[in-house]
Design a protein around this motif. Structure first.
Motif, PDB file in Angstrom:
ATOM      1  N   UNK A  49       0.822  -1.217   0.000  1.00  0.00           N
ATOM      2  CA  UNK A  49       0.000   0.000   0.000  1.00  0.00           C
ATOM      3  C   UNK A  49       0.857   1.268   0.000  1.00  0.00           C
ATOM      4  N   UNK A  50       2.083   1.133  -0.511  1.00  0.00           N
ATOM      5  CA  UNK A  50       2.965   2.299  -0.634  1.00  0.00           C
ATOM      6  C   UNK A  50       3.576   2.396  -2.035  1.00  0.00           C
ATOM      7  N   UNK A  55      -3.686   3.173  -9.185  1.00  0.00           N
ATOM      8  CA  UNK A  55      -4.047   2.196  -8.164  1.00  0.00           C
ATOM      9  C   UNK A  55      -2.814   1.783  -7.376  1.00  0.00           C
ATOM     10  N   UNK A  56      -3.052   1.169  -6.223  1.00  0.00           N
ATOM     11  CA  UNK A  56      -1.944   0.586  -5.475  1.00  0.00           C
ATOM     12  C   UNK A  56      -1.501  -0.701  -6.164  1.00  0.00           C
ATOM     13  N   UNK A  57      -0.213  -0.892  -6.251  1.00  0.00           N
ATOM     14  CA  UNK A  57       0.325  -2.103  -6.882  1.00  0.00           C
ATOM     15  C   UNK A  57       0.147  -3.289  -5.942  1.00  0.00           C
ATOM     16  N   UNK A  58      -0.320  -4.395  -6.509  1.00  0.00           N
ATOM     17  CA  UNK A  58      -0.456  -5.646  -5.765  1.00  0.00           C
ATOM     18  C   UNK A  58       0.141  -6.775  -6.599  1.00  0.00           C
ATOM     19  N   UNK A  59       0.122  -7.959  -6.053  1.00  0.00           N
ATOM     20  CA  UNK A  59       0.643  -9.113  -6.781  1.00  0.00           C
ATOM     21  C   UNK A  59      -0.192  -9.432  -8.011  1.00  0.00           C
ATOM     22  N   UNK A  60      -1.422  -8.953  -8.054  1.00  0.00           N
ATOM     23  CA  UNK A  60      -2.296  -9.181  -9.206  1.00  0.00           C
ATOM     24  C   UNK A  60      -2.120  -8.098 -10.269  1.00  0.00           C
ATOM     25  N   UNK A 120      -4.944  -3.840  -8.425  1.00  0.00           N
ATOM     26  CA  UNK A 120      -4.930  -3.373  -7.043  1.00  0.00           C
ATOM     27  C   UNK A 120      -6.004  -2.344  -6.767  1.00  0.00           C
ATOM     28  N   UNK A 121      -6.171  -1.956  -5.496  1.00  0.00           N
ATOM     29  CA  UNK A 121      -7.187  -0.969  -5.113  1.00  0.00           C
ATOM     30  C   UNK A 121      -7.076   0.320  -5.916  1.00  0.00           C
ATOM     31  N   UNK A 122      -8.169   0.699  -6.552  1.00  0.00           N
ATOM     32  CA  UNK A 122      -8.180   1.884  -7.419  1.00  0.00           C
ATOM     33  C   UNK A 122      -8.287   3.149  -6.578  1.00  0.00           C
ATOM     34  N   UNK A 123      -7.389   4.094  -6.845  1.00  0.00           N
ATOM     35  CA  UNK A 123      -7.389   5.371  -6.126  1.00  0.00           C
ATOM     36  C   UNK A 123      -8.086   6.455  -6.946  1.00  0.00           C
ATOM     37  N   UNK A 183      -9.777  -4.448   1.804  1.00  0.00           N
ATOM     38  CA  UNK A 183      -9.758  -5.517   0.818  1.00  0.00           C
ATOM     39  C   UNK A 183      -9.092  -5.012  -0.458  1.00  0.00           C
ATOM     40  N   UNK A 184      -9.798  -5.112  -1.564  1.00  0.00           N
ATOM     41  CA  UNK A 184      -9.246  -4.612  -2.825  1.00  0.00           C
ATOM     42  C   UNK A 184      -9.906  -3.307  -3.243  1.00  0.00           C
ATOM     43  N   UNK A 185     -10.497  -2.607  -2.279  1.00  0.00           N
ATOM     44  CA  UNK A 185     -11.115  -1.315  -2.543  1.00  0.00           C
ATOM     45  C   UNK A 185     -10.382  -0.243  -1.761  1.00  0.00           C
ATOM     46  N   UNK A 186     -10.346   0.957  -2.331  1.00  0.00           N
ATOM     47  CA  UNK A 186      -9.768   2.103  -1.639  1.00  0.00           C
ATOM     48  C   UNK A 186     -10.884   3.094  -1.324  1.00  0.00           C
ATOM     49  N   UNK A 187     -11.040   3.402  -0.054  1.00  0.00           N
ATOM     50  CA  UNK A 187     -11.994   4.421   0.380  1.00  0.00           C
ATOM     51  C   UNK A 187     -11.275   5.749   0.363  1.00  0.00           C
TER      52      UNK A 187
END
Length: 289
Positions: A187-188, A222-227, A231-234, A278-282
């Motif tokens: 998340x960074x 979005x935040x980068x994830x393994x997928x 990742x969570x869309x900003x 989860x996979x959402x960004x508030x």
């Protein structure tokens, strides 16, 4: 505690009395509440809050505040973080060939529109060094091949850690990061890409979009994830286009949208406006700050 703005981000199961309990806690500690934003996800029965406080006049240390807040947080199952606003975040920009996002972020940084310290630019090619020199930002050329990827990532991690980097921005860094790298900065890491994915992956997406006659051009940060790009869309944005648009004009429009979307996403992160669930960004809007 010296006069400063303190921001708490809170996530917990929704329950009665949360607002009263949280705001009363800070009132009792002598804080002035500047803004209190909240959101309830009724589907998941989850409560989110972003509360900004003026610490002027309080006589409590950071450790005392956090220890005391834990007594409130634990029985209510808070997942929380606090930012004291007394330190600018250190940012690293990672790029490959494309310069538009890099130029834009550096200009916003130099003009004071991004509250951070851009500590370095990392490039797996050497073609954008002149931009770093133009803005007087340290430039690191760390080439990567399929065979050297693991070693190169270790070099990057050492460089980021030794410079106490808080946020990594992939400003069109065209390499797939390993799960080890991503989890080291969970998340960074913020990534930007066109919104044709997954339809038009790889090279020349705008040419293939032109051939399909797309009617919208957009970008997603979005935040980068393994997928990869899931990742969570900003931030996202789109602009309508027509049959008259050529691959060149589509690419130019896409670049303009990318710049705006990425800058907004970075600013939201720096301003502590985001809670990942989860996979959402508030994303809480700026509250007059």
């Amino acid at each position: 505690m010296k006069s400063q703005i303190v921001t708490f981000l809170i996530k917990c199961p929704d329950q009665k009395g949360l607002v009263a309990k949280i705001t009363n806690f800070f009132y009792q500690k002598g804080f002035n509440i500047l803004s209190c934003q909240q959101y309830v996800n009724s589907i998941e029965d989850t409560y989110f809050m972003r509360i900004r406080l003026n610490a002027d006049g309080t006589n409590i240390s950071k450790s005392e505040l956090e220890t005391s807040f834990l007594e409130l947080a634990e029985p209510l199952q808070f997942d929380w973080s606090v930012n004291y606003g007394d330190k600018k975040q250190n940012v690293a920009l990672m790029v490959s060939h494309t310069s538009h996002n890099l130029y834009d972020l550096l200009e916003r940084f130099k003009e004071g529109h991004l509250d951070c310290n851009v500590k370095m630019i990392i490039n797996n090619h050497d073609k954008l060094r002149h931009i770093a020199e133009m803005f007087d930002v340290p430039f690191y050329h760390l080439p990567v091949t399929k065979e050297s990827k693991k070693q190169q990532e270790a070099q990057v991690i050492d460089l980021l850690d030794s410079n106490e980097i808080d946020l990594v921005v992939m400003a069109r860094y065209m390499q797939i990061l390993s799960s080890k790298f991503i989890n080291h900065y969970k998340e960074r890491i913020i990534n930007i890409h066109h919104s044709f994915l997954p339809a038009f992956q790889g090279a020349n997406p705008y040419k293939r979009a032109y051939e399909r006659g797309v009617k919208l051009i957009g970008a997603t940060a979005h935040y980068a994830t393994e997928d990869l790009d899931e990742g969570p869309i900003i931030e996202q944005d789109v602009k309508p286009v027509s049959h008259e648009s050529t691959p060149t004009t589509l690419k130019r429009i896409g670049a303009d949208i990318e710049k705006l979307v990425l800058a907004r996403a970075v600013k939201c992160h720096l301003n502590n406006q985001i809670i990942v669930s989860g996979n959402r960004a508030i994303i809480f809007p700026e509250a007059g700050e």
